[in-house]
Motif scaffolding. Structure first.
Motif, PDB file in Angstrom:
ATOM      1  N   GLU A 172      46.570  72.343  46.574  1.00 38.54           N
ATOM      2  CA  GLU A 172      45.119  72.295  46.436  1.00 38.54           C
ATOM      3  C   GLU A 172      44.687  72.145  44.984  1.00 38.54           C
ATOM      4  OE1 GLU A 172      41.256  72.056  47.431  1.00 38.54           O
ATOM      5  OE2 GLU A 172      42.933  72.160  48.858  1.00 38.54           O
ATOM      6  N   SER A 173      45.449  72.679  44.042  1.00 42.64           N
ATOM      7  CA  SER A 173      45.050  72.645  42.635  1.00 42.64           C
ATOM      8  C   SER A 173      44.954  71.227  42.084  1.00 42.64           C
ATOM      9  CB  SER A 173      46.030  73.470  41.785  1.00 42.64           C
ATOM     10  OG  SER A 173      47.354  72.976  41.923  1.00 42.64           O
ATOM     11  N   PHE A 174      45.658  70.273  42.728  1.00 41.87           N
ATOM     12  CA  PHE A 174      45.627  68.891  42.259  1.00 41.87           C
ATOM     13  C   PHE A 174      44.760  67.993  43.143  1.00 41.87           C
ATOM     14  CE2 PHE A 174      49.704  70.329  40.424  1.00 41.87           C
ATOM     15  CZ  PHE A 174      49.466  70.013  39.095  1.00 41.87           C
ATOM     16  N   ARG A 175      44.021  68.586  44.079  1.00 41.86           N
ATOM     17  CA  ARG A 175      43.293  67.786  45.063  1.00 41.86           C
ATOM     18  C   ARG A 175      42.281  66.845  44.417  1.00 41.86           C
ATOM     19  NH1 ARG A 175      42.567  68.474  50.727  1.00 41.86           N
ATOM     20  NH2 ARG A 175      44.378  69.843  50.592  1.00 41.86           N
ATOM     21  N   SER A 176      41.582  67.307  43.394  1.00 45.31           N
ATOM     22  CA  SER A 176      40.572  66.450  42.761  1.00 45.31           C
ATOM     23  C   SER A 176      41.214  65.243  42.083  1.00 45.31           C
ATOM     24  CB  SER A 176      39.746  67.244  41.747  1.00 45.31           C
ATOM     25  OG  SER A 176      40.570  67.746  40.709  1.00 45.31           O
ATOM     26  N   ILE A 177      42.416  65.433  41.541  1.00 44.48           N
ATOM     27  CA  ILE A 177      43.133  64.322  40.912  1.00 44.48           C
ATOM     28  C   ILE A 177      43.626  63.334  41.960  1.00 44.48           C
ATOM     29  CG2 ILE A 177      45.198  63.686  39.604  1.00 44.48           C
ATOM     30  CD1 ILE A 177      44.933  66.334  38.099  1.00 44.48           C
ATOM     31  N   THR A 178      44.255  63.855  43.002  1.00 41.61           N
ATOM     32  CA  THR A 178      44.847  62.962  44.003  1.00 41.61           C
ATOM     33  C   THR A 178      43.779  62.181  44.766  1.00 41.61           C
ATOM     34  OG1 THR A 178      44.951  64.773  45.623  1.00 41.61           O
ATOM     35  CG2 THR A 178      46.888  64.391  44.266  1.00 41.61           C
ATOM     36  N   ARG A 179      42.617  62.768  44.968  1.00 42.08           N
ATOM     37  CA  ARG A 179      41.554  62.052  45.677  1.00 42.08           C
ATOM     38  C   ARG A 179      41.168  60.772  44.957  1.00 42.08           C
ATOM     39  NH1 ARG A 179      38.266  67.423  46.909  1.00 42.08           N
ATOM     40  NH2 ARG A 179      38.928  67.820  49.070  1.00 42.08           N
ATOM     41  N   SER A 180      41.226  60.784  43.637  1.00 42.63           N
ATOM     42  CA  SER A 180      40.855  59.584  42.883  1.00 42.63           C
ATOM     43  C   SER A 180      41.812  58.440  43.152  1.00 42.63           C
ATOM     44  CB  SER A 180      40.796  59.891  41.381  1.00 42.63           C
ATOM     45  OG  SER A 180      42.091  60.186  40.870  1.00 42.63           O
ATOM     46  N   TYR A 181      43.046  58.765  43.552  1.00 43.77           N
ATOM     47  CA  TYR A 181      44.027  57.729  43.863  1.00 43.77           C
ATOM     48  C   TYR A 181      43.922  57.236  45.301  1.00 43.77           C
ATOM     49  CZ  TYR A 181      46.212  58.207  39.349  1.00 43.77           C
ATOM     50  OH  TYR A 181      46.439  58.184  37.990  1.00 43.77           O
ATOM     51  N   TYR A 182      43.177  57.949  46.134  1.00 45.10           N
ATOM     52  CA  TYR A 182      42.932  57.484  47.489  1.00 45.10           C
ATOM     53  C   TYR A 182      42.013  56.264  47.500  1.00 45.10           C
ATOM     54  CZ  TYR A 182      44.555  62.103  49.183  1.00 45.10           C
ATOM     55  OH  TYR A 182      45.282  63.229  49.456  1.00 45.10           O
ATOM     56  N   ARG A 183      41.162  56.175  46.513  1.00 46.98           N
ATOM     57  CA  ARG A 183      40.104  55.161  46.527  1.00 46.98           C
ATOM     58  C   ARG A 183      40.669  53.755  46.639  1.00 46.98           C
ATOM     59  NH1 ARG A 183      37.711  58.494  42.057  1.00 46.98           N
ATOM     60  NH2 ARG A 183      36.385  60.005  43.110  1.00 46.98           N
ATOM     61  N   GLY A 184      40.221  53.040  47.648  1.00 47.82           N
ATOM     62  CA  GLY A 184      40.612  51.657  47.825  1.00 47.82           C
ATOM     63  C   GLY A 184      41.978  51.451  48.428  1.00 47.82           C
ATOM     64  N   ALA A 185      42.722  52.515  48.737  1.00 46.36           N
ATOM     65  CA  ALA A 185      44.066  52.346  49.290  1.00 46.36           C
ATOM     66  C   ALA A 185      44.004  51.603  50.619  1.00 46.36           C
ATOM     67  CB  ALA A 185      44.739  53.701  49.476  1.00 46.36           C
TER      68      ALA A 185
END
Length: 231
Positions: A71-84
């Motif tokens: 969960e601590s990295f969720r905000s970072i990983t969400r940015s990499y979801y964009r456009g996948a």
């Protein structure tokens, strides 16, 4: 570069709980090796692989972002979801909790990724369930498996997901998972779901003409990565 080395670039993300084997799947895909105890992913890790789809006569470059499962990295990983355009939604077949949590991961991915995202549910670590005794000494059923194939298949069908079970340790079905998802994305391209000019997760490779770059790509691995990954 003269000519085309690949026809398309697809952006993939690999998501799921921590310790389900996401990094091991990526390493198996890109390096054909297995790490028994990989370090936990901090933010995201990157890998790429060329795959050939013979029936389409196409070579596809998969650019894969392995995301942290904490969960601590969720905000970072969400940015990499964009456009996948593609997603491996991974759980551990010996961990029921990791399977149940795929619903949360899937909702998160669908909120941030391309609306036409192809997602394949991957039940990893099936090597832990192979060659098990059918019963223990008391005659009771004994198995490390906590998620049946039938239950996972039903869930995948209900959510419109592809499905496969795999082993990063043996390599079983690892490439198949990525290739199956890539085929589905190609089918969506043929049906017009993905627009090369509008879909950041799908890019068409173009031969060099004049001052035009040989590959019209916006997913290059040289993009800056989170500070946590640069150490």
């Amino acid at each position: 570069m003269a000519g085309i080395s690949w026809h398309y670039v697809f952006k993939f993300i690999i998501t799921g709980d921590a310790a389900v084997g996401k990094s091991s799947l990526l390493i198996r895909l890109t390096d054909q090796r297995f790490l028994a105890n990989p370090d936990p992913t901090l933010g995201v890790e990157f890998g790429s692989k060329l795959v050939t789809i013979p029936e389409e006569n196409k070579v596809v470059k998969l650019q894969c972002w392995d995301t942290a499962g904490t969960e601590s990295f969720r905000s970072i990983t969400r940015s990499y979801y964009r456009g996948a355009a593609g997603c491996l939604l991974v759980y551990d077949v010996t961990s029921r909790k990791s399977f149940l949590n795929t619903r949360t991961w899937l909702a998160d991915v669908r909120q941030h990724a391309d609306p036409h995202l192809t997602c394949i549910l991957v039940g990893n670590k099936i090597d832990l369930c192979q060659d098990e005794p059918e019963t223990d000494q008391t005659g009771s059923a004994k198995s490390k498996r906590q998620v049946s194939v039938e239950e996972a298949e039903l869930y995948a069908k209900e959510e419109g997901l592809l499905f496969v079970e795999s082993s990063a340790k043996s390599g079983l079905n690892v490439e198949r998972a990525f290739e199956q998802a890539a085929r589905d994305i190609l089918d969506k391209i043929h049906r017009g779901a993905f627009d090369d000019d509008q879909s950041p997760g799908v890019k068409l490779s173009k031969p060099a003409t004049g001052n035009t770059p040989s590959n019209n790509l916006s997913l290059d691995a040289s993009r800056s990565r989170p500070a946590c990954c640069n150490s």
